[in-house]
Design a protein around this motif. Structure first.
Motif, short mmCIF file in Angstrom:
data_model
loop_
_atom_site.label_atom_id
_atom_site.label_comp_id
_atom_site.label_asym_id
_atom_site.label_seq_id
_atom_site.Cartn_x
_atom_site.Cartn_y
_atom_site.Cartn_z
N ARG A 122 1.10 15.58 1.60
CA ARG A 122 1.78 16.87 1.74
C ARG A 122 2.94 16.74 2.73
NH1 ARG A 122 1.37 21.79 4.79
NH2 ARG A 122 1.78 23.56 3.44
N ASP A 123 2.72 16.05 3.83
CA ASP A 123 3.76 15.84 4.83
C ASP A 123 4.93 15.05 4.23
OD1 ASP A 123 4.79 15.91 7.61
OD2 ASP A 123 4.42 13.75 7.54
N THR A 124 4.61 14.00 3.48
CA THR A 124 5.65 13.19 2.84
C THR A 124 6.44 14.02 1.85
OG1 THR A 124 4.37 11.17 3.12
CG2 THR A 124 6.06 11.15 1.40
N ARG A 125 5.76 14.83 1.06
CA ARG A 125 6.44 15.69 0.07
C ARG A 125 7.38 16.66 0.76
NH1 ARG A 125 8.21 16.45 -4.75
NH2 ARG A 125 7.92 18.48 -5.68
N ARG A 126 6.95 17.25 1.86
CA ARG A 126 7.81 18.18 2.62
C ARG A 126 9.06 17.47 3.13
NH1 ARG A 126 5.82 22.75 5.43
NH2 ARG A 126 6.72 21.90 7.32
N LYS A 127 8.89 16.25 3.64
CA LYS A 127 10.03 15.49 4.15
C LYS A 127 11.01 15.14 3.04
CE LYS A 127 7.48 13.56 8.02
NZ LYS A 127 6.79 12.39 8.57
N ASN A 167 -7.35 13.50 5.14
CA ASN A 167 -6.21 12.88 5.82
C ASN A 167 -5.17 12.37 4.82
OD1 ASN A 167 -7.46 13.39 8.25
ND2 ASN A 167 -8.21 11.31 8.52
N LYS A 168 -5.64 11.80 3.72
CA LYS A 168 -4.72 11.32 2.68
C LYS A 168 -3.95 12.48 2.07
CE LYS A 168 -4.56 8.64 -1.58
NZ LYS A 168 -5.30 7.92 -2.60
N GLN A 169 -4.62 13.58 1.80
CA GLN A 169 -3.95 14.76 1.24
C GLN A 169 -2.91 15.30 2.22
OE1 GLN A 169 -7.16 17.45 0.39
NE2 GLN A 169 -7.54 16.61 -1.63
N GLU A 170 -3.25 15.34 3.49
CA GLU A 170 -2.32 15.85 4.51
C GLU A 170 -1.09 14.95 4.63
OE1 GLU A 170 -4.81 16.22 7.94
OE2 GLU A 170 -5.58 18.17 7.31
N ARG A 171 -1.29 13.63 4.57
CA ARG A 171 -0.15 12.69 4.63
C ARG A 171 0.74 12.87 3.40
NH1 ARG A 171 -4.15 9.18 6.08
NH2 ARG A 171 -4.02 8.10 4.09
#
Length: 97
Positions: free
Chosen positions: A31-36, A25-29
């Motif tokens: 990754r999502d933040t980096r994309r944004k 979950n931490k990795q996914e968050r």
């Protein structure tokens, strides 16, 4: 050395599963933040340097879409320069506000 019971082994596996799920979950968050961040950087770059039709239409689109998307006053303040009518934004930039 005493062998663990099946229940103890299941509990240990469940704890490992929870730990791994939290890490995922931490990795996914992240990754999502980096994309944004990258997408935001692209939009800002196009606003500042874009010369094509899409870049010229982008400020108007943001003025239409951002007010409905942003809900907190502190977030809206971050985009004051984009949300203001063209003349107001230019005057604020020139006056250093």
């Amino acid at each position: 050395m005493a062998r663990k019971t099946i229940e103890e082994r299941l509990a240990q596996l469940e704890a490992q599963k929870k730990t791994l799920q939290a890490r995922l979950n931490k990795q996914e968050r992240a990754r999502d933040t980096r994309r944004k961040v990258l997408l935001g950087a692209l939009v800002l770059h196009r606003l500042e340097h874009g010369k094509d039709e899409l870049s010229r239409a982008l400020p108007d689109w943001l003025r239409r879409e951002l007010p409905g998307f942003l809900t907190r006053d502190m977030d809206k303040e971050l985009f004051d320069d984009l949300l203001a009518p063209d003349g107001d934004a230019a005057r604020r930039t020139e006056s250093g506000e």
